[in-house]
Design a protein around this motif. Structure first.
Motif, mmCIF file in Angstrom:
data_model
loop_
_atom_site.group_PDB
_atom_site.id
_atom_site.type_symbol
_atom_site.label_atom_id
_atom_site.label_comp_id
_atom_site.label_asym_id
_atom_site.label_seq_id
_atom_site.Cartn_x
_atom_site.Cartn_y
_atom_site.Cartn_z
ATOM 1 N N ASP A 33 0.851 -1.195 -0.068
ATOM 2 C CA ASP A 33 0.142 0.071 0.052
ATOM 3 C C ASP A 33 0.632 1.346 -0.074
ATOM 4 N N ILE A 34 2.038 1.141 0.382
ATOM 5 C CA ILE A 34 3.152 2.323 0.444
ATOM 6 C C ILE A 34 3.228 2.746 -1.011
ATOM 7 N N LYS A 35 3.094 4.183 -1.505
ATOM 8 C CA LYS A 35 3.248 4.455 -2.597
ATOM 9 C C LYS A 35 4.951 5.170 -2.662
ATOM 10 N N PHE A 36 5.555 4.546 -3.452
ATOM 11 C CA PHE A 36 6.684 4.846 -3.653
ATOM 12 C C PHE A 36 7.591 5.373 -5.061
ATOM 13 N N SER A 37 8.580 5.903 -5.084
ATOM 14 C CA SER A 37 9.367 6.461 -6.183
ATOM 15 C C SER A 37 10.804 5.965 -6.136
ATOM 16 N N TYR A 38 11.405 5.759 -7.170
ATOM 17 C CA TYR A 38 12.746 5.139 -7.227
ATOM 18 C C TYR A 38 13.737 6.085 -8.162
ATOM 19 N N GLN A 39 14.743 6.747 -7.691
ATOM 20 C CA GLN A 39 15.801 7.426 -8.570
ATOM 21 C C GLN A 39 17.190 6.980 -8.406
ATOM 22 N N LYS A 40 17.767 6.728 -9.422
ATOM 23 C CA LYS A 40 19.260 6.608 -9.051
ATOM 24 C C LYS A 40 19.973 7.732 -9.761
#
Length: 520
Positions: free
Chosen positions: A323-330
């Motif tokens: 349910d956790i909304k996340f974004s990922y950037q490298k």
């Protein structure tokens, strides 16, 4: 020791005579002048340690004289002496980088204390540091010889880092040499500790194991994610605990530091193992078993950290927190870093925003390959200094300043540290043996057993089996593993470089820091 030279500038010279004599009895030379113009000429032509400067003089004012002195010698300490206590004047003087200010009429002891604070500061700090370290040396020695557990090892390392930073302020080479010797003894004992206990941490039969890379998110990050407040998880690759301590004051300007803790990187202390474990919440062997098409071993072609976002999504599912909304950037380039600055506020649009920032790791590798960086980061202190300079001027710092007035939680962590290597150890292996300097895996490895921690069965350490009959070895302390082919060339090329993959406190005991914005 040279006698400190004081220049005292005041239009009421006769009133200074008793003060001048007093300071001369205390071991200072004092030259007096009555106006700013003469003071500027004197500073240009003579060595001066401190200027005592009256604020109110005919001709050019004290503030104007101060400004011109700083243009001649920006590092020359100036003490402003004034009758005027108005806030604007003090703000202007402090903004012009005065070292101290005194209010007239000044007491001779006031002046003496100010001079001691400025001139004798390094000596006094060194003396105090030596006394304090002598008191704790015995405690650290006792701790090292009392079979410390994993929590006590983290405490020992944090104390050693504290003293390393304190002694770097005193610039006393003898003190640093004593500490370096104690740190080496600690790493020798730490290697024995890890060799004895690490495999039991990987397959714990009880809860008596530390937080490792694969349990970091579950225990140190997930409990602090709130639906009502965004969380930014910043993973700075290859950030040692001492580097964090150098950056801490910069972060403290923007954030309340709520928790400063450490955890253990898994072995090998290398990005493809430790960082994949962080995001998957699994040991590398489990990742390979669960995602056979995504895991790549050392000898295989292609990137080894291309699927961290996929691994993390699966970790959330396994923890029943998808349910956790996340974004990922490298962030691997300056262009990507600038895009992060331009869209900084997007980091606050999710429950969790993950940013993997790769500069420190690139710095350590570039230092190996570029002579100019070897000169700039020739030892631990200069390596920390280079890290500090990078961060102050980095797009990452810009991002944090840009959004620091918003309400969010910030967690800073890393995947592994690094150690400066100096002792070459010879290893013989076949053509499939890996090239890493701090660990190797392969068949028929030939090495001196006292130089390494050997894992004959990779699965015992939670590691994949790259080829049949492969084993892993991990370098200890500050050693590095070299092949006999062209041995002397590689020994000299890699000596005094920062490497990772093996067993040392610097590589394995690494920071995880929780912060809140000051407005929250």
């Amino acid at each position: 020791m040279a006698i400190p030279m004081i220049l005292w500038v005041d239009d009421e010279l006769e009133s200074l005579q008793s003060q001048k004599k007093f300071l001369e009895t205390k071991g200072y030379k004092v030259h007096t002048l009555s106006n700013g113009y003469d003071a500027l000429d004197y500073v240009r032509e003579n060595p001066v340690d401190v200027v005592l400067l009256d604020e109110s003089m005919p001709g050019i004012s004290g503030l104007e004289t101060l400004s011109r002195i700083k243009s001649i010698n920006s590092s020359l300490p100036v003490v402003m002496i004034t009758k005027n206590e108005t806030e604007n004047l003090m703000d202007e003087a402090i903004g012009s980088q005065i070292s101290d200010y005194l209010i007239k009429p000044v007491n001779p002891n006031q002046v003496l204390l100010s001079l001691k604070k400025i001139i004798d500061n390094k000596r006094l700090v060194a003396e105090k540091t030596l006394t304090a370290y002598q008191q704790q040396f015995r405690e650290l020695f006792t701790a090292l010889n009392s079979q410390p557990d994993y929590n006590q090892w983290m405490d020992i390392y944090r104390k050693l880092v504290f003293w390393e930073l304190e002694m770097s302020k005193s610039e006393n080479p003898e003190l640093l040499e004593i500490l370096e010797s104690q740190k080496n003894e600690a790493n020798t004992a730490f290697f024995k500790f890890i060799s004895k206990h690490y495999l039991s941490w990987v397959h714990p039969k009880s809860m008596e194991s530390p937080i490792l890379s694969n349990t970091l998110f579950r225990f140190k990050i997930l409990p602090h994610i709130e639906k009502s407040v965004p969380t930014i998880w910043l993973l700075i690759d290859n950030l040692r605990f001492d580097q964090w301590k150098i950056l801490q004051p910069i972060f403290a300007e923007l954030f309340h530091i709520m928790e400063e803790e450490t955890f253990y990187s898994i072995l090998p202390t290398a990005t493809q193992y430790s960082r994949n474990a962080v995001f998957a919440g699994l040991m590398p062997a489990e990742i390979e078993h669960k995602f056979p098409n995504l895991w790549k071993n050392d000898e295989e072609e292609g990137g080894k950290n291309l699927h961290e976002e996929d691994f993390f999504r699966e970790q959330l599912k396994s923890l029943k927190r998808d349910d956790i909304k996340f974004s990922y950037q490298k962030i691997l380039s300056n262009q990507e870093a600038q895009r992060l600055v331009d869209h900084a506020h997007n980091l606050l649009n999710q429950d969790l925003s993950i940013v993997v920032y790769n500069f420190v790791d690139m710095l350590s590798h570039a230092r190996t390959e570029m002579e100019v960086l070897k000169e700039l980061a020739s030892d631990e202190a200069s390596y920390r200094s280079l890290t500090h300079s990078w961060f102050v001027h980095s797009p990452l710092h810009q991002v944090l300043k840009k959004i620091s007035d918003k309400k969010f939680n910030l967690i800073v962590s890393t995947d592994h540290g690094s150690v400066r290597v100096n002792k070459p150890c010879k290893v013989i292996g076949d053509k499939l043996t890996t090239a890493n300097l701090r660990y190797k895996h392969g068949r028929n490895l030939n090495y001196a057993s006292h130089d390494v921690f050997s894992v004959k069965e990779p699965k015992d350490a939670g590691l994949p089996i790259p080829t049949v009959n492969s084993s892993f070895i991990f370098a200890k302390e500050d050693s590095y593993l070299c092949y006999p082919n062209n041995y002397n060339h590689y020994v000299n090329y890699f000596r005094n470089t920062f490497q990772h993959g093996g067993i040392s406190m610097e590589e394995m005991i690494i920071p995880v820091i929780r912060m809140q914005t000051k407005g929250s």
